[in-house]
Design a protein around this motif. Structure first.
Motif, PDB file in Angstrom:
ATOM      1  N   THR A 101      -6.124   8.858   5.225  1.00 19.12           N
ATOM      2  CA  THR A 101      -4.915   9.109   4.443  1.00 19.12           C
ATOM      3  C   THR A 101      -3.855   8.058   4.725  1.00 19.12           C
ATOM      4  O   THR A 101      -3.163   7.570   3.814  1.00 19.12           O
ATOM      5  CB  THR A 101      -4.362  10.515   4.752  1.00 19.12           C
ATOM      6  OG1 THR A 101      -5.374  11.484   4.484  1.00 19.12           O
ATOM      7  CG2 THR A 101      -3.139  10.821   3.913  1.00 19.12           C
ATOM      8  N   GLY A 105      -2.441   5.594   1.928  1.00 24.29           N
ATOM      9  CA  GLY A 105      -0.999   5.596   1.657  1.00 24.29           C
ATOM     10  C   GLY A 105      -0.390   4.224   1.835  1.00 24.29           C
ATOM     11  O   GLY A 105       0.440   3.781   1.011  1.00 24.29           O
ATOM     12  N   LYS A 109       1.401   1.996  -1.237  1.00 24.09           N
ATOM     13  CA  LYS A 109       2.799   1.595  -1.246  1.00 24.09           C
ATOM     14  C   LYS A 109       2.986   0.093  -1.077  1.00 24.09           C
ATOM     15  O   LYS A 109       4.103  -0.414  -1.228  1.00 24.09           O
ATOM     16  CB  LYS A 109       3.577   2.340  -0.165  1.00 24.09           C
ATOM     17  CG  LYS A 109       3.229   1.947   1.245  1.00 24.09           C
ATOM     18  CD  LYS A 109       4.084   2.710   2.255  1.00 24.09           C
ATOM     19  CE  LYS A 109       5.532   2.342   2.119  1.00 24.09           C
ATOM     20  NZ  LYS A 109       6.388   2.955   3.150  1.00 24.09           N
ATOM     21  N   GLN A 161       6.040   5.020  -8.386  1.00 20.04           N
ATOM     22  CA  GLN A 161       5.277   6.264  -8.162  1.00 20.04           C
ATOM     23  C   GLN A 161       4.248   6.073  -7.044  1.00 20.04           C
ATOM     24  O   GLN A 161       4.049   6.963  -6.217  1.00 20.04           O
ATOM     25  CB  GLN A 161       4.599   6.685  -9.467  1.00 20.04           C
ATOM     26  CG  GLN A 161       5.560   7.090 -10.574  1.00 20.04           C
ATOM     27  CD  GLN A 161       4.855   7.340 -11.896  1.00 20.04           C
ATOM     28  OE1 GLN A 161       3.661   7.047 -12.048  1.00 20.04           O
ATOM     29  NE2 GLN A 161       5.593   7.883 -12.871  1.00 20.04           N
ATOM     30  N   THR A 164       6.015   6.034  -3.701  1.00 23.28           N
ATOM     31  CA  THR A 164       6.379   7.411  -3.316  1.00 23.28           C
ATOM     32  C   THR A 164       5.157   8.184  -2.831  1.00 23.28           C
ATOM     33  O   THR A 164       5.199   8.872  -1.795  1.00 23.28           O
ATOM     34  CB  THR A 164       7.009   8.139  -4.510  1.00 23.28           C
ATOM     35  OG1 THR A 164       8.177   7.433  -4.937  1.00 23.28           O
ATOM     36  CG2 THR A 164       7.394   9.561  -4.125  1.00 23.28           C
ATOM     37  N   LEU A 165       4.059   8.048  -3.577  1.00 24.25           N
ATOM     38  CA  LEU A 165       2.828   8.720  -3.174  1.00 24.25           C
ATOM     39  C   LEU A 165       2.319   8.174  -1.842  1.00 24.25           C
ATOM     40  O   LEU A 165       1.821   8.929  -1.005  1.00 24.25           O
ATOM     41  CB  LEU A 165       1.764   8.547  -4.267  1.00 24.25           C
ATOM     42  CG  LEU A 165       0.407   9.203  -4.002  1.00 24.25           C
ATOM     43  CD1 LEU A 165       0.569  10.702  -3.789  1.00 24.25           C
ATOM     44  CD2 LEU A 165      -0.553   8.919  -5.153  1.00 24.25           C
ATOM     45  N   ASP A 167       4.177   6.970   0.591  1.00 28.66           N
ATOM     46  CA  ASP A 167       5.010   7.575   1.647  1.00 28.66           C
ATOM     47  C   ASP A 167       4.566   9.006   1.943  1.00 28.66           C
ATOM     48  O   ASP A 167       4.526   9.442   3.103  1.00 28.66           O
ATOM     49  CB  ASP A 167       6.481   7.558   1.217  1.00 28.66           C
ATOM     50  CG  ASP A 167       7.055   6.143   1.206  1.00 28.66           C
ATOM     51  OD1 ASP A 167       6.520   5.285   1.949  1.00 28.66           O
ATOM     52  OD2 ASP A 167       8.025   5.898   0.453  1.00 28.66           O
ATOM     53  N   GLN A 168       4.264   9.749   0.883  1.00 29.36           N
ATOM     54  CA  GLN A 168       3.802  11.130   1.081  1.00 29.36           C
ATOM     55  C   GLN A 168       2.478  11.168   1.845  1.00 29.36           C
ATOM     56  O   GLN A 168       2.278  12.025   2.715  1.00 29.36           O
ATOM     57  CB  GLN A 168       3.662  11.816  -0.277  1.00 29.36           C
ATOM     58  CG  GLN A 168       4.986  12.049  -1.001  1.00 29.36           C
ATOM     59  CD  GLN A 168       4.787  12.643  -2.382  1.00 29.36           C
ATOM     60  OE1 GLN A 168       3.661  12.716  -2.890  1.00 29.36           O
ATOM     61  NE2 GLN A 168       5.883  13.072  -3.007  1.00 29.36           N
ATOM     62  N   LEU A 169       1.578  10.262   1.515  1.00 25.93           N
ATOM     63  CA  LEU A 169       0.291  10.221   2.221  1.00 25.93           C
ATOM     64  C   LEU A 169       0.471   9.837   3.682  1.00 25.93           C
ATOM     65  O   LEU A 169      -0.199  10.392   4.568  1.00 25.93           O
ATOM     66  CB  LEU A 169      -0.652   9.233   1.521  1.00 25.93           C
ATOM     67  CG  LEU A 169      -1.188   9.667   0.152  1.00 25.93           C
ATOM     68  CD1 LEU A 169      -1.989   8.538  -0.494  1.00 25.93           C
ATOM     69  CD2 LEU A 169      -2.051  10.922   0.294  1.00 25.93           C
ATOM     70  N   THR A 171       3.167  10.417   5.465  1.00 27.37           N
ATOM     71  CA  THR A 171       3.747  11.616   6.101  1.00 27.37           C
ATOM     72  C   THR A 171       2.673  12.665   6.365  1.00 27.37           C
ATOM     73  O   THR A 171       2.630  13.282   7.435  1.00 27.37           O
ATOM     74  CB  THR A 171       4.840  12.208   5.197  1.00 27.37           C
ATOM     75  OG1 THR A 171       5.850  11.231   4.967  1.00 27.37           O
ATOM     76  CG2 THR A 171       5.465  13.442   5.847  1.00 27.37           C
ATOM     77  N   THR A 172       1.793  12.843   5.376  1.00 26.57           N
ATOM     78  CA  THR A 172       0.683  13.794   5.561  1.00 26.57           C
ATOM     79  C   THR A 172      -0.219  13.358   6.708  1.00 26.57           C
ATOM     80  O   THR A 172      -0.695  14.190   7.494  1.00 26.57           O
ATOM     81  CB  THR A 172      -0.131  13.912   4.264  1.00 26.57           C
ATOM     82  OG1 THR A 172       0.722  14.334   3.206  1.00 26.57           O
ATOM     83  CG2 THR A 172      -1.273  14.903   4.437  1.00 26.57           C
ATOM     84  N   GLN A 175       1.380  14.328   9.907  1.00 26.73           N
ATOM     85  CA  GLN A 175       1.232  15.777  10.128  1.00 26.73           C
ATOM     86  C   GLN A 175      -0.192  16.128  10.548  1.00 26.73           C
ATOM     87  O   GLN A 175      -0.407  16.998  11.411  1.00 26.73           O
ATOM     88  CB  GLN A 175       1.606  16.530   8.854  1.00 26.73           C
ATOM     89  CG  GLN A 175       3.080  16.398   8.486  1.00 26.73           C
ATOM     90  CD  GLN A 175       3.393  17.028   7.144  1.00 26.73           C
ATOM     91  OE1 GLN A 175       2.491  17.377   6.366  1.00 26.73           O
ATOM     92  NE2 GLN A 175       4.684  17.181   6.839  1.00 26.73           N
TER      93      GLN A 175
END
Length: 267
Positions: A101, A105, A109, A161, A164-165, A167-169, A171-172, A175
Motif C-alpha cells: 500500500t 500510494g 502521488k 485525485q 490525494t489517493l 496520501d490516503q494509501l 496513511t492506511t 495504520q
C-alpha cells in the motif's frame, strides 16, 4: 480395730482387709473403665467412619472437577497456540499489505500523478499545434485538436485525485503497520498466556492424581476400619477384664494367705 497384745500395734488383719477392699475397688473401676472405653470406641468409630467417608467423597469430587478443569485448560492451550499462530500469519499479511500500500500510494502521488499531468500538458500543447495545421487544410473535418483539448481537460483533475489517493494509501499503510505491531504484541501475549495455562494444566494433573490417590486410600481405610475398630474393642475388653480378674484373683490369694496364717477376716 484389733491390736497385737505384745506390741499394741494394729493387727495384720486390718492391712489384709484394706488390700482386699482396694483390689475389689480396682476391679470395679476396671469394669466401669471397660464399659466407658467401649462407649468411647463406639463414638470414635462413628466419627472416624464419617470422616473417612467425607474424605473419600470429597477427594472423588475434587478429582472429577479437577479432571474437567484440566481438560478445559488443555483445550485453552491449543486454542491460544492456534490463535497466536494465526495472529503471526495475519501480522505477516498486514506487513505485506502495508508495504504494498505504501509503495502504491507513493507511486500514485509521484510518478503516476506527474505522468498524467505531463500527458495532459502534452495533449494541450499538441492541440494548439494541430489546430494551427488544421487551419491550413481545406474541408470541414473532425478536429483532432478539440479531441486533444477534451483529453487534456479530462486529465486535468486526475493528478490531484491521484495525489490525494496516494496520501490516503500512505496513511492506511501507516495504520496497517501500527496494527501489525499490535498483532505481534497480541501474539506474544497469547504465547505467554499459553505457557501459563500449560503450567496450570500440569499442576491440575498433579492435583488430580493426588485427589484420586486420597480417595482410593480413604476407601481402603474405610474397608479396614471395621476390623480395626473390632480389634480396639477387643483390646479394651481384654485389658479391662484382665485387670478385673487379676484384682479378684489377688483378693482371693490374699484371703487364702490370711486363712493359712489363721487371720482370716470376717466376711
Amino acid at each position: 480395730m484389733s491390736t497385737d497384745p505384745s506390741t499394741g500395734a494394729p493387727h495384720q488383719l486390718d492391712g489384709i482387709e484394706i488390700a482386699r477392699r482396694l483390689l475389689v475397688t480396682v476391679a470395679i473401676l476396671a469394669l466401669v473403665g471397660t464399659v466407658l472405653g467401649l462407649v468411647l470406641v463406639q463414638r470414635l468409630a462413628v466419627t472416624y467412619t464419617a470422616g473417612l467417608e467425607v474424605a473419600r467423597d470429597s477427594a472423588a469430587v475434587a478429582a472429577a472437577g479437577t479432571s474437567d478443569v484440566r481438560q478445559l485448560a488443555d483445550d485453552m492451550v491449543v486454542l491460544a497456540a492456534s490463535a497466536s499462530s494465526a495472529l503471526d500469519q495475519a501480522s505477516e499479511v498486514v506487513d505485506s499489505a502495508a508495504e504494498s500500500t505504501d509503495g502504491i500510494g507513493t507511486a500514485m502521488k509521484t510518478n503516476l500523478a506527474d505522468g498524467i499531468e505531463g500527458t495532459a500538458n502534452i495533449a494541450n500543447g499538441m492541440a494548439s499545434f494541430i489546430e494551427a495545421i488544421e487551419r491550413l487544410i481545406p474541408g470541414d473535418s473532425r478536429s483532432l485538436a478539440e479531441d486533444l483539448r477534451a483529453l487534456a481537460d479530462g486529465l486535468e483533475p486526475v493528478p490531484a485525485q491521484l495525489r490525494t489517493l496516494g496520501d490516503q494509501l500512505i496513511t492506511t499503510s501507516t495504520q496497517l503497520q501500527a496494527s501489525s505491531a499490535n498483532l505481534d504484541a497480541l501474539a506474544d501475549n497469547l504465547e505467554v498466556l499459553s505457557g501459563s495455562i500449560d503450567e496450570v494444566a500440569q499442576s491440575l494433573t498433579e492435583v488430580d492424581s493426588l485427589a484420586r490417590d486420597i480417595a482410593e486410600r480413604a476407601d481402603e481405610a474405610l474397608d479396614r476400619s471395621k476390623f480395626d475398630l473390632l480389634l480396639l474393642r477387643l483390646f479394651v475388653v481384654v485389658f479391662g477384664l484382665g485387670v478385673m480378674i487379676s484384682c479378684l484373683a489377688a483378693r482371693r490369694a490374699v484371703g487364702a494367705l490370711a486363712a493359712r496364717q489363721g487371720t482370716a477376716p470376717a466376711a
